[in-house]
Design a protein around this motif. Structure first.
Motif, mmCIF file in Angstrom:
data_model
loop_
_atom_site.group_PDB
_atom_site.id
_atom_site.type_symbol
_atom_site.label_atom_id
_atom_site.label_comp_id
_atom_site.label_asym_id
_atom_site.label_seq_id
_atom_site.Cartn_x
_atom_site.Cartn_y
_atom_site.Cartn_z
ATOM 1 N N ILE A 123 35.845 7.715 35.775
ATOM 2 C CA ILE A 123 36.304 7.288 34.453
ATOM 3 C C ILE A 123 35.116 6.601 33.786
ATOM 4 N N SER A 124 34.504 7.288 32.840
ATOM 5 C CA SER A 124 33.284 6.811 32.171
ATOM 6 C C SER A 124 33.645 6.272 30.796
ATOM 7 N N THR A 125 33.598 4.954 30.652
ATOM 8 C CA THR A 125 33.999 4.299 29.409
ATOM 9 C C THR A 125 32.786 3.778 28.644
ATOM 10 N N SER A 126 32.703 4.138 27.370
ATOM 11 C CA SER A 126 31.647 3.642 26.471
ATOM 12 C C SER A 126 30.244 3.856 27.029
ATOM 13 N N GLY A 127 30.058 4.928 27.766
ATOM 14 C CA GLY A 127 28.777 5.191 28.400
ATOM 15 C C GLY A 127 27.841 5.985 27.504
ATOM 16 N N PRO A 128 26.661 5.447 27.164
ATOM 17 C CA PRO A 128 25.659 6.224 26.417
ATOM 18 C C PRO A 128 24.939 7.182 27.357
ATOM 19 N N LEU A 129 25.165 8.471 27.198
ATOM 20 C CA LEU A 129 24.573 9.473 28.086
ATOM 21 C C LEU A 129 23.257 10.015 27.553
ATOM 22 N N LEU A 130 23.005 9.831 26.274
ATOM 23 C CA LEU A 130 21.765 10.297 25.656
ATOM 24 C C LEU A 130 20.784 9.133 25.541
ATOM 25 N N ALA A 131 19.665 9.234 26.263
ATOM 26 C CA ALA A 131 18.601 8.239 26.106
ATOM 27 C C ALA A 131 17.869 8.534 24.800
ATOM 28 N N LYS A 132 17.757 7.543 23.935
ATOM 29 C CA LYS A 132 17.134 7.761 22.633
ATOM 30 C C LYS A 132 16.340 6.523 22.240
ATOM 31 N N VAL A 133 15.087 6.708 21.902
ATOM 32 C CA VAL A 133 14.219 5.570 21.604
ATOM 33 C C VAL A 133 14.609 4.942 20.273
ATOM 34 N N ASP A 134 14.664 5.755 19.218
ATOM 35 C CA ASP A 134 15.016 5.249 17.890
ATOM 36 C C ASP A 134 16.517 5.449 17.677
#
Length: 496
Positions: free
Chosen positions: A199-210
């Motif tokens: 159960i993945s909650t509020s997880g940012p899966l895309l690493a993004k610098v800007d």
């Protein structure tokens, strides 16, 4: 009551609500003091489980490195029948201390009661009391990464199977919110033989610098919760007035925002930090709007998007910057600060602290510089918060804290490696529920639409960061209540 009196009544009620709340350090890089997943609200009459310690490897990538350290974890086996073994629920620790209160409350505990689960919470290396090294020097921080954290979890699971004599049919379910929400998905991806579902909650899966979308969501959230553009327009006007007054009458803003030093002594980075700080106040407000954390008690509930926007849009002749300064007064009271410290050098000095008293700020800064980016910049095509803290401002922090090699090229390559390693938004794995709220700025880097029926996405309109994980409240939105029910249905299906 006059409009001026209404404004001051709102401000007074908010101020009184906050002066009784324990002070916390500033919101920085999208991270609150103690990590992004707060402590659950509720009544803790139950005895909390004591901490336990696990002998963990220091470097999982080097089999010849035999160094170990002690990692903290908690166990609640009060719902478990060891003779008729059910599932194991594993809560993943993140960029803050593990807290025993999560072992007796929160939505996952409700699920555990229903499915008779064994509940375990493992603290993330380098946070809380889990200290793999003597200090936080750069030489030691090389062992801090999501890769090592996942390997910690895999090693831990294998050992717990032996410790509790669990049979091979026992299914492990991973739970995580915020950065641990990402880890929950990645653990299922990298160790599918150990983790049955996540159960993945509020997880940012895309690493993004800007991460310029962050403040776009903040602005959209103000519109969504208030129903119009009045609050956004007033906030834009306040920032325009502040910029003009700093140019022509800086002493006015110095007094209204109670800055610790006059602008005449400020560097260019100081001024960027000033603008970033007053924007962060709104970021913090939006990210945790109306959640059920322990700090969000009855009084603290008064500090919401709607009450602050009511204060900003109140009529009566006060200029917009004065009303924004009134909100700044509340934030200072909340943090037990007598003045607004916008000194860039002071911030960098704190982040250079290599002792274990850094409250996780240095560690999280290191992970953003070496894995994720996640810099909430003002680079989007919008003028609400101005454009005074672009990506270069945050890269400069990486270099000033950790060294010149941590430049834009280094951070960009690191984020690209992370995306290649985990798959970013194209992660290909089944039995994961991705949960996000429309008010949470982090949803911009997550999966919010179902692409595979075996990996469904639940997007909850009107809720903020990790809202579904906190204890339920009668005041919860209908969509939030329904989301908890949907998650339970998926658990029932996958545990059948």
């Amino acid at each position: 009551m006059s409009t001026n009196m209404k404004l001051y009544t709102i401000l007074f009620n908010l101020y009184v609500a906050l002066i009784s709340v324990d002070g916390v350090k500033k919101f920085h890089l999208g991270r609150s003091n103690g990590g992004n997943l707060g402590i659950p609200g509720g009544d803790y009459q139950s005895n909390l489980p004591p901490p336990q310690w696990f002998k963990q490897k220091l470097d999982h990538s080097n089999p010849s490195d035999l160094r170990t350290w002690k990692q903290r974890y908690y166990v609640n086996d009060s719902f478990y029948d060891f003779k008729n073994q059910g599932p194991v629920f594993l809560m993943i620790g993140g960029e803050g201390p593990a807290d025993a209160r999560w072992m007796v409350t929160g939505t996952w505990i409700n699920y555990a009661k229903k499915f008779n689960a064994l509940c375990i919470n493992l603290e993330h290396r380098f946070y809380g009391e889990s200290h793999p090294t003597l200090d936080l020097s750069i030489k030691n921080l090389q062992f801090l990464s999501s890769y090592q954290a996942l390997a910690d979890l895999a090693n831990f699971i294998s050992s717990m199977k032996q410790k509790f004599r669990l049979n091979e049919k026992v299914k492990w379910i991973a739970f995580g919110g915020s950065y641990p929400g990402s880890l929950a998905a990645w653990l299922r991806l990298k160790y599918p033989h150990l983790i049955h579902a996540s159960i993945s909650t509020s997880g940012p899966l895309l690493a993004k610098v800007d991460f310029k979308e962050y403040y776009q969501v903040v602005v959209d959230a103000l519109r969504e919760k208030t129903g119009d553009d009045k609050c956004v327009n007033e906030l834009r006007q306040a920032h325009n007035e502040i910029s003009q007054l700093i140019q022509h009458s800086p002493e006015v803003i110095e007094k209204e925002f109670r800055v610790c030093k006059p602008f005449g002594l400020a560097s260019q980075n100081d001024m960027k930090n000033f603008y970033n700080s007053i924007a962060d106040d709104f970021a913090d407000l939006v990210q945790y709007n109306e959640d059920n954390r322990i700090s969000a008690d009855v009084n603290y509930k008064n500090l919401t998007i709607n009450t602050v926007c009511d204060m900003l849009t109140a009529t009566g002749g006060l200029p917009a910057y004065k009303k924004l300064a009134a909100f700044n007064d509340i934030v200072l009271a909340k943090s037990n600060e007598t003045c607004m410290d916008y000194s860039y050098d002071n911030m960098i000095s704190d982040l250079r602290n290599i002792t274990w008293s850094s409250n996780g700020a240095r560690q999280w800064m290191y992970q953003t510089c070496t894995e994720f980016g996640f810099y909430q910049t003002s680079s989007a095509e919008m003028d609400v918060f101005g454009n005074n803290f672009d990506v270069d401002f945050f890269i400069q922090q990486c270099q000033d804290v950790f060294g010149q090699k941590y430049n834009l090229n280094f951070v960009s390559n690191s984020a690209a490696w992370t995306n290649n390693y985990y798959g970013a938004l194209k992660i290909a794995v089944g039995r994961i529920v991705f949960v996000h709220g429309s008010i949470d700025p982090w949803h911009a880097l997550g999966i919010t639409e179902t692409k595979d029926n075996d990996s469904p996405a639940i997007f909850i309109h009107g809720t903020a960061h990790c809202a579904n994980m906190y204890p339920a409240s009668d005041n919860d939105l209908a969509e939030l209540k329904q989301a908890r029910i949907e998650i339970e249905k998926y658990l029932s299906k996958w545990l059948d």
